[in-house]
Scaffold this motif. Structure first.
Motif, PDB file in Angstrom:
ATOM      1  N   ARG A 235       0.842  -1.202   0.000  1.00 22.39           N
ATOM      2  CA  ARG A 235       0.000   0.000   0.000  1.00 22.39           C
ATOM      3  C   ARG A 235       0.878   1.254   0.000  1.00 22.39           C
ATOM      4  O   ARG A 235       0.601   2.234  -0.708  1.00 22.39           O
ATOM      5  N   GLY A 236       1.947   1.217   0.795  1.00 23.98           N
ATOM      6  CA  GLY A 236       2.862   2.352   0.813  1.00 23.98           C
ATOM      7  C   GLY A 236       3.510   2.588  -0.535  1.00 23.98           C
ATOM      8  O   GLY A 236       3.656   3.736  -0.984  1.00 23.98           O
ATOM      9  N   HIS A 239       0.957   4.297  -2.842  1.00 21.63           N
ATOM     10  CA  HIS A 239       0.733   5.714  -2.511  1.00 21.63           C
ATOM     11  C   HIS A 239       1.963   6.557  -2.816  1.00 21.63           C
ATOM     12  O   HIS A 239       1.837   7.698  -3.291  1.00 21.63           O
ATOM     13  N   ASP A 244       1.393  10.467  -2.972  1.00 21.98           N
ATOM     14  CA  ASP A 244       0.866  10.723  -1.631  1.00 21.98           C
ATOM     15  C   ASP A 244       1.877  10.201  -0.620  1.00 21.98           C
ATOM     16  O   ASP A 244       1.725   9.137  -0.032  1.00 21.98           O
ATOM     17  N   THR A 247       0.915   9.436   3.317  1.00 21.58           N
ATOM     18  CA  THR A 247       0.213   8.166   3.506  1.00 21.58           C
ATOM     19  C   THR A 247       1.162   6.992   3.298  1.00 21.58           C
ATOM     20  O   THR A 247       1.107   5.992   4.014  1.00 21.58           O
ATOM     21  N   GLU A 250       3.519   6.551   6.337  1.00 17.04           N
ATOM     22  CA  GLU A 250       2.769   5.976   7.455  1.00 17.04           C
ATOM     23  C   GLU A 250       2.574   4.470   7.246  1.00 17.04           C
ATOM     24  O   GLU A 250       2.772   3.669   8.164  1.00 17.04           O
ATOM     25  N   ALA A 251       2.207   4.062   6.024  1.00 19.13           N
ATOM     26  CA  ALA A 251       2.019   2.639   5.730  1.00 19.13           C
ATOM     27  C   ALA A 251       3.338   1.886   5.846  1.00 19.13           C
ATOM     28  O   ALA A 251       3.386   0.759   6.358  1.00 19.13           O
ATOM     29  N   SER A 275       9.615   5.306  -0.383  1.00 17.36           N
ATOM     30  CA  SER A 275       8.668   6.389  -0.109  1.00 17.36           C
ATOM     31  C   SER A 275       9.400   7.689   0.212  1.00 17.36           C
ATOM     32  O   SER A 275       9.013   8.765  -0.260  1.00 17.36           O
TER      33      SER A 275
END
Length: 434
Positions: A235-236, A239, A244, A247, A250-251, A275
């Motif tokens: 998911r990270g 995003h 993003d 988000t 955080e993931a 990320s």
């Protein structure tokens, strides 16, 4: 508490039966101990219990070879989770004659699935696909829906790694249907994750997130930290790619907290590092990418070893060290040479172009970026292609070619809009004409 009592009971029974003449009871108890250890990701304990079970299986008067093979196949999964992939493959190959003698289509299917799984992780995609196809045929002959679904998962994974993204999604769909029917929830989560990866590289972000959500839901139902960590870093990754970063970070942190073993922890570190790179924070990315790369190098997992090495190169480039960046990208390309791993190859070619641009070598930069764009378009990686066009727009614009610059920007902007990446669309629209 109840689960703990059951676990202690099986350990007590294993202790008892291994000291008697009842080899069948010893094998059963040790198998239960191993299964519970694997469920808790205590994989070293699982391997030890299964090896001990095999010694007792040798004392069986009936079904000795069939039971021995079953135990070896179960052990292969625990060895993979420990990162002992080459060891697992070598041992599986030593059972080839036993598989022929047992001549059970279901066990034969499981055997070829396990070979395919290990071969793919070690970068031998052609043979992994060949073994997966053999597993499919044997599973269908046996009516073994679970192993048929697992073989389809292997084909999903191999298609993503090679860049055959539409095939990856199609194999993933078959895997999901079969694994749902078989009630194989752990592998079902893996199949959803595999589809998400192909959707991501295609730039189909909503579909990728939907697949990850299914994987996460299964992880939650199973209370499985490895699956949950994998879903979180996936998911990270989605995003972060979309732009993003908050988000995504955080993931990624959540994935790192959940990781129950070295391999999962390294993946979480690497994708959290990615990320931070997407955010432009090389200082935060490198302390995550470096240990992740070291782990995958030690585990001989060449796909992620090579890709995270390339991402380290990009981090050093962002920090202004083109020499270190060039050395690392060359190293990353060498690691994945001979295997097909589309994300690493795409990223490497892009970084090579960016290094040439930073060194004021526009001809070399345009050549590398043009080849990267062609590869991305050939794979159907629309989002990645649009990102390359942004770099090309900057490059050709600096050379005074305003028409080509405008064309690259317009195409990139349209793609970002169509793919639902508003941050990137704004970036494409916001570059002022020179």
């Amino acid at each position: 508490a109840c689960a703990g009592r059951v676990e202690r009971e099986w350990e007590r029974l294993a202790y008892h039966w291994t000291r008697t003449a009842r080899a069948d009871k010893a094998v059963e108890a040790l198998s239960r101990v191993a299964a519970r250890a694997m469920a808790a990701y205590a994989n070293a304990e699982a391997v030890a219990a299964l090896r001990e079970a095999e010694t007792h299986a040798a004392r069986l008067t009936t079904d000795r070879e069939r039971v021995t093979l079953r135990l070896a196949l179960e052990r292969s999964q625990a060895q993979f989770l420990l990162g002992q992939v080459q060891e697992s493959l070598d041992e599986l190959r030593s059972y080839a004659e036993l598989v022929e003698r047992v001549a059970d289509s279901s066990l034969t299917a499981q055997y070829h699935f396990r070979l395919a799984f290990a071969l793919g992780v070690l970068g031998d995609s052609p043979r992994a696909i060949e073994e997966a196809q053999r597993a499919l045929g044997e599973a269908r002959r046996a009516g073994d829906v679970a192993t048929e679904g697992k073989a389809q998962y292997i084909l999903t994974r191999e298609a993503f790694w090679s860049g055959d993204l539409r095939a990856g999604i199609d194999h993933g769909r078959h895997a999901v249907v079969l694994l749902e029917r078989a009630g194989e929830r752990w592998w079902l989560a893996m199949a959803h994750w595999g589809r998400a990866m192909s959707y991501l590289l295609l730039g189909s972000f909503d579909e990728a997130l939907d697949s990850v959500t299914w994987s996460q839901a299964i992880a939650d139902r199973l209370a499985d930290p490895r699956l949950a960590s994998q879903a979180a870093w996936a998911r990270g990754w989605i995003h972060a790619t979309r732009g993003d970063w908050a988000t995504a970070i955080e993931a990624g942190r959540r994935a790192l907290e959940l990781a129950p073993d070295d391999m999962t922890r390294a993946a979480a570190q690497g994708f959290l590092g990615y990320s931070y790179l997407e955010k432009g924070d090389a200082a935060a990315a490198l302390p995550l990418l470096e240990p992740a790369t070291e782990t995958f190098h030690r585990l001989r997992f060449r796909q992620l070893d090579g890709w995270f090495t390339v991402l380290q190169a990009y981090a050093h480039l962002l920090a202004g060290d083109t020499g270190r960046a060039a050395a690392l990208v060359a190293s990353g390309v060498e690691i994945v040479r001979g295997i097909t791993f589309a994300p690493a190859i795409l990223e490497a070619r892009l970084v090579e172009g960016l290094i040439a641009q930073a060194r004021h070598q526009p001809g070399d930069a345009e050549k590398a970026l043009g080849e990267t764009l062609a590869m991305a378009e050939r794979l159907g990686a629309r989002f990645f292609a649009a990102r390359v066009r942004l770099v090309l727009a900057d490059l050709v614009g600096a050379g005074g070619d305003r028409e080509s610059r405008a064309q690259h920007l317009a195409t990139a902007h349209a793609e970002f809009e169509a793919l639902g990446a508003p941050i990137w669309a704004a970036r494409a629209a916001g570059i002022e004409p020179q």
